[in-house]
Design a protein around this motif. Structure first.
Motif, PDB file in Angstrom:
ATOM      1  N   PRO A  45      -7.159  -3.255   0.722  1.00  0.00           N
ATOM      2  CA  PRO A  45      -6.412  -2.027   0.975  1.00  0.00           C
ATOM      3  C   PRO A  45      -6.027  -1.895   2.447  1.00  0.00           C
ATOM      4  O   PRO A  45      -6.596  -2.556   3.308  1.00  0.00           O
TER       5      PRO A  45
ATOM      6  N   ILE B  99      -2.492   3.777  -3.980  1.00  0.00           N
ATOM      7  CA  ILE B  99      -2.289   2.778  -5.022  1.00  0.00           C
ATOM      8  C   ILE B  99      -1.775   1.502  -4.371  1.00  0.00           C
ATOM      9  O   ILE B  99      -0.912   1.537  -3.494  1.00  0.00           O
TER      10      ILE B  99
ATOM     11  N   CYS C 196       0.823  -1.194   0.000  1.00  0.00           N
ATOM     12  CA  CYS C 196       0.000   0.000   0.000  1.00  0.00           C
ATOM     13  C   CYS C 196       0.865   1.254   0.000  1.00  0.00           C
ATOM     14  O   CYS C 196       1.732   1.420   0.860  1.00  0.00           O
TER      15      CYS C 196
ATOM     16  N   ASP D 132      -1.320  -4.250  -6.762  1.00  0.00           N
ATOM     17  CA  ASP D 132      -1.958  -4.747  -7.979  1.00  0.00           C
ATOM     18  C   ASP D 132      -2.461  -3.606  -8.858  1.00  0.00           C
ATOM     19  O   ASP D 132      -3.221  -3.834  -9.793  1.00  0.00           O
ATOM     20  N   ASP D 133      -2.036  -2.382  -8.542  1.00  0.00           N
ATOM     21  CA  ASP D 133      -2.317  -1.168  -9.307  1.00  0.00           C
ATOM     22  C   ASP D 133      -3.713  -0.597  -9.123  1.00  0.00           C
ATOM     23  O   ASP D 133      -4.082   0.347  -9.829  1.00  0.00           O
ATOM     24  N   ARG D 134      -4.479  -1.127  -8.215  1.00  0.00           N
ATOM     25  CA  ARG D 134      -5.762  -0.509  -7.904  1.00  0.00           C
ATOM     26  C   ARG D 134      -5.507   0.847  -7.259  1.00  0.00           C
ATOM     27  O   ARG D 134      -4.591   0.998  -6.457  1.00  0.00           O
ATOM     28  N   THR D 135      -6.311   1.823  -7.608  1.00  0.00           N
ATOM     29  CA  THR D 135      -6.138   3.174  -7.088  1.00  0.00           C
ATOM     30  C   THR D 135      -7.410   3.696  -6.445  1.00  0.00           C
ATOM     31  O   THR D 135      -8.513   3.220  -6.721  1.00  0.00           O
ATOM     32  N   SER D 136      -7.242   4.684  -5.609  1.00  0.00           N
ATOM     33  CA  SER D 136      -8.370   5.350  -4.981  1.00  0.00           C
ATOM     34  C   SER D 136      -8.015   6.818  -4.816  1.00  0.00           C
ATOM     35  O   SER D 136      -6.836   7.172  -4.713  1.00  0.00           O
TER      36      SER D 136
END
Length: 124
Positions: A105, A51, A33, A54-58
């Motif tokens: 996350p 981010i 994270c 696994d490249d997920r973003t918020s």
């Protein structure tokens, strides 16, 4: 031992752009994270963007469409591209890192590694 060093802050006029960078050292791989936080005078710290490995973003709702968070695993670096900056974006910006045991996350409380901060000032 573990260090995060931000750079790229500065003063810009409203509507301008800045790119913040954060170099992470002390680990072979980047923590799962990674995130950017900011704190304005007289206000509490808030998360700006995050981010995951696994490249997920918020993103904070107020910066969606204007800010983009990214990372470079090889360079062990984290970035925040900021555009259409507003005076309300003025704050000290910090990069932070956390390790996730369940794939993320990560909760805010788990961000135990912080940079020294870089000042972003947006004038009207």
């Amino acid at each position: 031992q573990v260090q995060l060093v931000e750079s790229g802050g500065g003063s810009v006029q409203a509507g301008g752009s800045l790119r913040l960078s954060c170099v992470v050292s002390g680990y072979t791989n980047l923590p799962y994270c990674l995130g950017w936080f900011r704190q304005a005078p007289g206000k509490e710290r808030e998360g700006v963007a995050g981010i995951l490995g696994d490249d997920r973003t918020s993103y904070l709702e107020s910066v969606k469409g204007r800010f983009t968070v990214s990372k470079d695993d090889a360079k062990k670096s984290l970035y925040l591209e900021m555009s259409s900056l507003k005076p309300e974006d003025t704050a000290m910006y910090y990069c932070a890192a956390a390790f996730s045991r369940n794939g993320g996350p990560c909760p805010t409380a788990d961000y135990n590694y912080w940079g020294q901060g870089t000042q972003v000032t947006v004038s009207s």
